[in-house]
Design an enzyme around this catalytic site. Structure first.
Site, short mmCIF file in Angstrom:
data_model
loop_
_atom_site.label_atom_id
_atom_site.label_comp_id
_atom_site.label_asym_id
_atom_site.label_seq_id
_atom_site.Cartn_x
_atom_site.Cartn_y
_atom_site.Cartn_z
N GLY A 11 -65.86 101.50 56.82
CA GLY A 11 -67.30 101.61 57.10
C GLY A 11 -67.83 103.02 56.93
O GLY A 11 -68.82 103.38 57.56
N SER A 12 -67.22 103.81 56.03
CA SER A 12 -67.77 105.16 55.84
C SER A 12 -69.14 105.09 55.18
O SER A 12 -70.01 105.94 55.45
CB SER A 12 -66.80 106.05 55.06
OG SER A 12 -66.69 105.62 53.74
N ASN A 13 -69.37 104.09 54.34
CA ASN A 13 -70.73 103.93 53.78
C ASN A 13 -71.71 103.50 54.87
O ASN A 13 -72.86 103.96 54.88
CB ASN A 13 -70.72 102.91 52.64
CG ASN A 13 -70.32 103.53 51.32
OD1 ASN A 13 -71.04 104.36 50.78
ND2 ASN A 13 -69.15 103.17 50.82
N LEU A 28 -65.61 92.79 51.50
CA LEU A 28 -64.73 92.32 50.43
C LEU A 28 -64.62 90.79 50.37
O LEU A 28 -63.62 90.25 49.92
CB LEU A 28 -63.35 92.98 50.57
CG LEU A 28 -63.40 94.52 50.56
CD1 LEU A 28 -62.01 95.12 50.66
CD2 LEU A 28 -64.13 95.08 49.34
N ILE A 69 -70.27 86.43 49.23
CA ILE A 69 -71.41 85.98 50.05
C ILE A 69 -71.74 84.55 49.60
O ILE A 69 -71.91 84.30 48.40
CB ILE A 69 -72.64 86.90 49.83
CG1 ILE A 69 -72.31 88.35 50.21
CG2 ILE A 69 -73.84 86.40 50.61
CD1 ILE A 69 -72.03 88.59 51.66
N ASN A 91 -75.44 95.86 47.08
CA ASN A 91 -73.99 96.08 47.16
C ASN A 91 -73.66 97.41 46.51
O ASN A 91 -74.33 97.85 45.59
CB ASN A 91 -73.25 94.96 46.42
CG ASN A 91 -71.73 95.12 46.52
OD1 ASN A 91 -71.21 95.44 47.59
ND2 ASN A 91 -71.02 94.90 45.43
N HIS A 136 -70.45 99.41 44.61
CA HIS A 136 -69.17 99.12 43.96
C HIS A 136 -68.63 100.43 43.38
O HIS A 136 -69.38 101.18 42.76
CB HIS A 136 -69.37 98.08 42.86
CG HIS A 136 -68.09 97.63 42.25
ND1 HIS A 136 -67.26 96.71 42.86
CD2 HIS A 136 -67.46 98.01 41.11
CE1 HIS A 136 -66.19 96.53 42.10
NE2 HIS A 136 -66.28 97.30 41.04
N ASP A 173 -70.67 90.78 41.21
CA ASP A 173 -70.76 92.12 40.61
C ASP A 173 -71.64 92.20 39.38
O ASP A 173 -71.53 93.13 38.59
CB ASP A 173 -69.36 92.68 40.26
CG ASP A 173 -68.58 93.13 41.49
OD1 ASP A 173 -69.20 93.36 42.54
OD2 ASP A 173 -67.34 93.24 41.39
C1 GAR Z 1 -66.17 101.67 48.95
O1 GAR Z 1 -65.55 102.49 48.00
C2 GAR Z 1 -66.98 100.58 48.26
O2 GAR Z 1 -67.58 101.02 47.06
C3 GAR Z 1 -65.91 99.57 47.98
O3 GAR Z 1 -65.13 99.55 49.15
C4 GAR Z 1 -65.13 100.86 49.73
C5 GAR Z 1 -65.50 100.73 51.20
O4 GAR Z 1 -65.39 101.95 51.85
N1 GAR Z 1 -66.49 98.28 47.69
C6 GAR Z 1 -65.95 97.41 46.86
O5 GAR Z 1 -64.89 97.59 46.29
C7 GAR Z 1 -66.78 96.14 46.68
N2 GAR Z 1 -66.31 95.39 45.56
P1 GAR Z 1 -66.03 102.16 53.29
O6 GAR Z 1 -65.58 100.98 54.16
O7 GAR Z 1 -65.42 103.44 53.79
O8 GAR Z 1 -67.51 102.22 53.13
#
Ligand code: GAR
Length: 195
Positions: free
Chosen positions: A12-14, A90, A93, A107, A109, A150
């Site tokens: 969940g850093s995003n 991941l 939906i 989203n 990616h 995607d």
């Molecule tokens: C991120 O790099 C995001 O782009 C990727 O998962 C990571 C989650 O990091 N998403 C995908 O691969 C979606 N297909 P986070 O939990 O630290 O935000």
């Protein structure tokens, strides 16, 4: 002010970058809830630290996809979601949610879509494939979610160089930094286009 419901499956850093952007006034919105598909992930801790309500909803805990979808829709309705932001979620939906929130699901990616998108391309798998293919540039993409995994319309991308001897982890970390910069900006711009 618009309401955001975030979906996350991991660190969940995003999600944190969105929380931070709201707190620093860069993003004018409120996060009304976090949906996760599993217990014990860091994203849930981040929600709790910021008094954001959470729901753990996993398709395997339901008798059918319809039941799962209906529960998701009820939760989104309860949290009065204007948009859904997938932040490292991941799981697919369900179609009924995509239909109910058309052009309202974003989203992120970790590649320059359409490259390295689709089934199997998530997390480190993406970066391994990029390095193996010898690409010298990768990056991240923010797009609207459509029924084709995607493949929804691209809102923005940032390029990140692939360095000689990069490991998938190093490349992932460098791209993640850019994800944190880009996502709150794109969300903010996108919200301004909604009435
Ligand atoms: C991120 O790099 C995001 O782009 C990727 O998962 C990571 C989650 O990091 N998403 C995908 O691969 C979606 N297909 P986070 O939990 O630290 O935000």
């Amino acid at each position: 002010m618009k309401n955001i419901v975030v979906f996350a499956s991991g660190s969940g850093s995003n999600f944190q970058s969105i929380i931070d952007a709201i707190q620093t006034g860069k993003l004018h919105a409120r996060i009304t809830g976090l949906i996760s598909n599993k217990e014990g992930i860091k994203a849930l801790e981040r929600a709790s630290n910021n008094s954001i309500p959470t729901a753990i909803l996993s398709v395997k805990d339901f008798n059918s996809i319809e039941e799962y979808s209906n529960t998701l829709l009820e939760q989104l309705f309860e949290w009065d979601a204007d948009i859904i932001v997938l932040a490292g979620f991941l799981r697919k939906i369900p179609s009924s949610v995509i239909q109910a929130y058309q052009n309202r699901i974003l989203n992120i990616h970790p590649s320059l879509l359409p490259k390295y998108g689709g089934k199997g391309f998530y997390g480190l798998n993406v970066h391994k494939a990029v390095i193996e293919s010898g690409d010298t540039v990768s990056g991240c993409t923010i797009h609207l979610v459509s029924e084709k995994y995607d493949e929804g319309p691209i809102l923005d991308q940032i390029e990140v160089p692939v360095l000689d001897n990069d490991t998938p982890e190093e490349l992932a970390a460098r791209i993640l930094e850019k994800e944190h910069e880009l996502y709150p900006i794109v969300i903010s711009d996108y919200l301004k286009t909604l009435n």
